[in-house]
Scaffold this motif. Structure first.
Motif, PDB file in Angstrom:
ATOM      1  N   ALA A   1      53.728  47.820  15.353  1.00 56.58           N
ATOM      2  CA  ALA A   1      53.970  47.343  13.995  1.00 56.58           C
ATOM      3  C   ALA A   1      52.754  47.645  13.129  1.00 56.58           C
ATOM      4  N   VAL A   2      52.948  47.525  11.838  1.00 51.77           N
ATOM      5  CA  VAL A   2      51.827  47.663  10.926  1.00 51.77           C
ATOM      6  C   VAL A   2      51.120  46.321  10.835  1.00 51.77           C
ATOM      7  N   LEU A   3      49.842  46.354  10.507  1.00 52.23           N
ATOM      8  CA  LEU A   3      49.056  45.137  10.423  1.00 52.23           C
ATOM      9  C   LEU A   3      48.725  44.830   8.978  1.00 52.23           C
ATOM     10  N   SER A   4      48.654  43.554   8.662  1.00 54.66           N
ATOM     11  CA  SER A   4      48.196  43.153   7.338  1.00 54.66           C
ATOM     12  C   SER A   4      46.679  43.287   7.291  1.00 54.66           C
ATOM     13  N   ASN A   5      46.117  43.274   6.103  1.00 57.29           N
ATOM     14  CA  ASN A   5      44.667  43.320   5.962  1.00 57.29           C
ATOM     15  C   ASN A   5      44.031  42.145   6.685  1.00 57.29           C
ATOM     16  N   CYS A   6      44.682  40.989   6.641  1.00 60.75           N
ATOM     17  CA  CYS A   6      44.165  39.800   7.313  1.00 60.75           C
ATOM     18  C   CYS A   6      44.053  40.040   8.817  1.00 60.75           C
ATOM     19  N   GLU A   7      45.053  40.657   9.409  1.00 62.16           N
ATOM     20  CA  GLU A   7      45.022  40.929  10.847  1.00 62.16           C
ATOM     21  C   GLU A   7      43.942  41.953  11.192  1.00 62.16           C
ATOM     22  N   VAL A   8      43.792  42.972  10.372  1.00 64.18           N
ATOM     23  CA  VAL A   8      42.741  43.970  10.590  1.00 64.18           C
ATOM     24  C   VAL A   8      41.372  43.311  10.461  1.00 64.18           C
TER      25      VAL A   8
ATOM     26  N   THR B   1      38.544  41.460  -0.539  1.00 64.67           N
ATOM     27  CA  THR B   1      39.977  41.372  -0.826  1.00 64.67           C
ATOM     28  C   THR B   1      40.498  39.983  -0.480  1.00 64.67           C
ATOM     29  N   PRO B   2      41.713  39.646  -0.926  1.00 65.92           N
ATOM     30  CA  PRO B   2      42.268  38.321  -0.648  1.00 65.92           C
ATOM     31  C   PRO B   2      42.422  37.988   0.835  1.00 65.92           C
ATOM     32  N   CYS B   3      42.469  38.975   1.706  1.00 65.48           N
ATOM     33  CA  CYS B   3      42.685  38.694   3.129  1.00 65.48           C
ATOM     34  C   CYS B   3      41.575  37.830   3.710  1.00 65.48           C
ATOM     35  N   ARG B   4      40.435  37.839   3.080  1.00 63.77           N
ATOM     36  CA  ARG B   4      39.300  37.042   3.562  1.00 63.77           C
ATOM     37  C   ARG B   4      39.659  35.564   3.656  1.00 63.77           C
ATOM     38  N   ASN B   5      40.548  35.105   2.794  1.00 60.59           N
ATOM     39  CA  ASN B   5      40.922  33.698   2.755  1.00 60.59           C
ATOM     40  C   ASN B   5      42.293  33.436   3.360  1.00 60.59           C
ATOM     41  N   GLN B   6      42.850  34.414   4.020  1.00 62.26           N
ATOM     42  CA  GLN B   6      44.163  34.249   4.639  1.00 62.26           C
ATOM     43  C   GLN B   6      44.011  34.013   6.131  1.00 62.26           C
ATOM     44  N   ASN B   7      45.042  33.430   6.718  1.00 63.05           N
ATOM     45  CA  ASN B   7      45.107  33.255   8.158  1.00 63.05           C
ATOM     46  C   ASN B   7      46.576  33.332   8.561  1.00 63.05           C
ATOM     47  N   PRO B   8      46.880  33.391   9.853  1.00 63.81           N
ATOM     48  CA  PRO B   8      48.282  33.541  10.272  1.00 63.81           C
ATOM     49  C   PRO B   8      49.204  32.436   9.757  1.00 63.81           C
TER      50      PRO B   8
ATOM     51  N   GLU C   1      43.438  32.944  -3.571  1.00 59.07           N
ATOM     52  CA  GLU C   1      42.699  33.979  -4.291  1.00 59.07           C
ATOM     53  C   GLU C   1      41.478  34.376  -3.482  1.00 59.07           C
ATOM     54  N   ASN C   2      40.947  35.523  -3.808  1.00 64.91           N
ATOM     55  CA  ASN C   2      39.707  35.957  -3.182  1.00 64.91           C
ATOM     56  C   ASN C   2      38.574  35.173  -3.812  1.00 64.91           C
ATOM     57  N   SER C   3      37.778  34.512  -2.990  1.00 58.18           N
ATOM     58  CA  SER C   3      36.633  33.781  -3.513  1.00 58.18           C
ATOM     59  C   SER C   3      35.368  34.503  -3.087  1.00 58.18           C
ATOM     60  N   THR C   4      34.359  34.379  -3.899  1.00 57.16           N
ATOM     61  CA  THR C   4      33.094  35.018  -3.555  1.00 57.16           C
ATOM     62  C   THR C   4      32.183  33.980  -2.934  1.00 57.16           C
ATOM     63  N   GLY C   5      31.264  34.437  -2.153  1.00 58.58           N
ATOM     64  CA  GLY C   5      30.325  33.541  -1.498  1.00 58.58           C
ATOM     65  C   GLY C   5      29.843  34.164  -0.211  1.00 58.58           C
ATOM     66  N   PRO C   6      29.003  33.429   0.526  1.00 64.53           N
ATOM     67  CA  PRO C   6      28.483  33.984   1.771  1.00 64.53           C
ATOM     68  C   PRO C   6      29.583  34.219   2.786  1.00 64.53           C
ATOM     69  N   THR C   7      29.394  35.225   3.600  1.00 61.35           N
ATOM     70  CA  THR C   7      30.390  35.568   4.602  1.00 61.35           C
ATOM     71  C   THR C   7      29.808  35.418   5.990  1.00 61.35           C
TER      72      THR C   7
END
Length: 140
Positions: free
Chosen positions: A9-16, A55-62, A125-131
């Motif tokens: 299957a293809v992966l979402s940015n969050c999964e990658v 990108t927004p995937c930073r704040n996403q989860n399954p 939304e994509n939030s900025t801050g330390p990663t």
């Protein structure tokens, strides 16, 4: 996260993003033992992570993705369209039109607005801050 079938299957940015975080953590622990090709892979993973963290995937989860997919199930979208909604998080009718093929024929204006509301409700939304990962995962 483990890729069981790379062609399944293809992966979402969050999964990658999650997969690369795991890869970089493993690479950071055993960096001295990495072969030259593994070092190149680690650099690619690091650069990709740097991009995805903007990108927004930073704040996403399954769980977030699953709730979103459940909320849009009645719209009869293709898998590719759902994936693009998750990855791009469109918030205007024009963006929706670019993502959803033949949207003028398939969706009313009200449905497009409802989809935008669902995106804004379920996909953060994509939030900025330390990663976690970019700040030293590979010692770069």
């Amino acid at each position: 996260m483990e890729v069981v079938n790379s062609k399944g299957a293809v992966l979402s940015n969050c999964e990658v993003y999650s997969l690369l975080q795991d890869l970089c953590q493993q690479g950071a622990k055993g960096r001295r033992n990495l072969a030259k090709t593994q070092t190149h892979l680690a650099n690619i993973a690091y650069d990709t992570l740097k991009y995805l963290e903007k990108t927004p995937c930073r704040n996403q989860n399954p769980e977030i993705i699953q709730r979103f997919l459940q909320s849009v199930k009645d719209f009869k979208l293709t898998k590719a369209e759902k994936l693009q909604l998750i990855n791009l998080r469109p918030t205007t009718p024009v963006e929706m039109q670019l993502i959803i093929e033949e949207s003028e024929d398939r969706l009313t204006e009200e449905q497009v607005e409802e989809l935008i509301s669902l995106v804004e409700l379920h996909l953060p939304e994509n939030s900025t801050g330390p990663t976690q990962m970019v700040n030293g995962a590979l010692g770069q």
